[in-house]
Write a protein that holds these residues in place. Structure first.
Motif, PDB file in Angstrom:
ATOM      1  N   VAL A  31     -12.497  -8.818  -5.310  1.00 28.84           N
ATOM      2  CA  VAL A  31     -11.060  -8.661  -5.604  1.00 28.84           C
ATOM      3  C   VAL A  31     -10.266  -9.867  -5.115  1.00 28.84           C
ATOM      4  CG1 VAL A  31     -10.498  -7.339  -3.501  1.00 28.84           C
ATOM      5  CG2 VAL A  31      -9.114  -7.048  -5.574  1.00 28.84           C
ATOM      6  N   ASP A  32     -10.672 -10.444  -3.971  1.00 30.95           N
ATOM      7  CA  ASP A  32     -10.000 -11.638  -3.455  1.00 30.95           C
ATOM      8  C   ASP A  32     -10.188 -12.809  -4.415  1.00 30.95           C
ATOM      9  OD1 ASP A  32      -9.393 -10.247  -1.034  1.00 30.95           O
ATOM     10  OD2 ASP A  32     -11.299 -10.860  -0.168  1.00 30.95           O
ATOM     11  N   ALA A  34     -10.877 -12.688  -7.573  1.00 33.19           N
ATOM     12  CA  ALA A  34     -10.171 -12.426  -8.829  1.00 33.19           C
ATOM     13  C   ALA A  34      -8.669 -12.701  -8.689  1.00 33.19           C
ATOM     14  CB  ALA A  34     -10.405 -10.984  -9.277  1.00 33.19           C
ATOM     15  N   ASP A  35      -8.099 -12.348  -7.526  1.00 34.32           N
ATOM     16  CA  ASP A  35      -6.655 -12.510  -7.319  1.00 34.32           C
ATOM     17  C   ASP A  35      -6.284 -13.908  -6.838  1.00 34.32           C
ATOM     18  OD1 ASP A  35      -6.250  -9.908  -8.129  1.00 34.32           O
ATOM     19  OD2 ASP A  35      -5.983  -9.103  -6.106  1.00 34.32           O
ATOM     20  N   TYR A  37      -6.728 -15.112  -3.672  1.00 36.40           N
ATOM     21  CA  TYR A  37      -6.416 -15.172  -2.242  1.00 36.40           C
ATOM     22  C   TYR A  37      -7.165 -14.064  -1.520  1.00 36.40           C
ATOM     23  CZ  TYR A  37      -3.103 -11.562  -3.758  1.00 36.40           C
ATOM     24  OH  TYR A  37      -2.539 -10.450  -4.333  1.00 36.40           O
ATOM     25  N   HIS A  39      -7.126 -10.962   0.726  1.00 38.02           N
ATOM     26  CA  HIS A  39      -6.196  -9.887   1.087  1.00 38.02           C
ATOM     27  C   HIS A  39      -6.337  -9.558   2.570  1.00 38.02           C
ATOM     28  CE1 HIS A  39      -6.642  -9.260  -3.266  1.00 38.02           C
ATOM     29  NE2 HIS A  39      -5.452  -8.689  -3.215  1.00 38.02           N
ATOM     30  N   SER A  79       3.594  -6.385  -2.248  1.00 38.64           N
ATOM     31  CA  SER A  79       2.462  -5.707  -2.882  1.00 38.64           C
ATOM     32  C   SER A  79       2.743  -4.210  -2.851  1.00 38.64           C
ATOM     33  CB  SER A  79       1.160  -6.072  -2.142  1.00 38.64           C
ATOM     34  OG  SER A  79       0.047  -5.601  -2.853  1.00 38.64           O
ATOM     35  N   HIS A  87      -1.319 -12.851   2.635  1.00 40.40           N
ATOM     36  CA  HIS A  87      -2.339 -13.304   1.689  1.00 40.40           C
ATOM     37  C   HIS A  87      -2.765 -14.706   2.093  1.00 40.40           C
ATOM     38  CE1 HIS A  87      -0.492 -10.442  -1.531  1.00 40.40           C
ATOM     39  NE2 HIS A  87      -1.320  -9.808  -0.727  1.00 40.40           N
ATOM     40  N   TYR A  89      -4.525 -18.056   1.124  1.00 40.02           N
ATOM     41  CA  TYR A  89      -4.934 -18.891  -0.009  1.00 40.02           C
ATOM     42  C   TYR A  89      -5.912 -19.948   0.488  1.00 40.02           C
ATOM     43  CZ  TYR A  89      -1.482 -16.668  -2.964  1.00 40.02           C
ATOM     44  OH  TYR A  89      -0.778 -15.741  -3.695  1.00 40.02           O
TER      45      TYR A  89
END
Length: 117
Positions: A31-32, A34-35, A37, A39, A79, A87, A89
């Motif tokens: 998920v990190d 994909a997004d 960054y 989480h 969020s 977050h 990066y």
């Protein structure tokens, strides 16, 4: 303006924790990646994060992360429910982790924070 905490928390699977320990860095969970960054959650957000995103999973770990280590790569962004979440990066570096351990809960069901030295 509310003062931001100096520590945030990352929930990791056992495999992800092993990667962080072995390699000294963790690029992120699916998920990190994909997004774009990593989480993180504040202490107040951690239990809800675990309940929402890790329900039914076992063998989880919690890493306490020193937010002062990241400079401009850390952003506070809106969020879940309009809350601001930290977050990251960039990769999570082991040298920025001040404590970690197996995910445990207290008698009220809240996630216990790892003990920082």
């Amino acid at each position: 303006m509310t003062e931001r905490p100096l520590t945030a928390y990352k929930v990791l699977t056992a495999e992800q924790m092993a990667t962080l320990e072995r390699d000294g860095c963790f690029q992120g969970a699916p998920v990190d990646l994909a997004d774009g960054y990593v989480h993180l959650s504040t202490a107040d957000q951690l239990t809800e994060t675990v309940d929402k995103h890790f329900a039914g999973q076992s063998d989880l770990h919690v890493a306490a992360v020193d937010l002062g280590s990241f400079g401009d790569s850390l952003k506070w962004e809106e969020s879940r429910g309009g809350q601001l979440f930290p977050h990251l990066y960039g990769p999570l570096l082991l040298e920025t982790v001040v404590a970690y351990g197996a995910l445990e809960r207290d008698a009220d069901g809240r996630v216990k924070l790892p003990i920082t030295g």
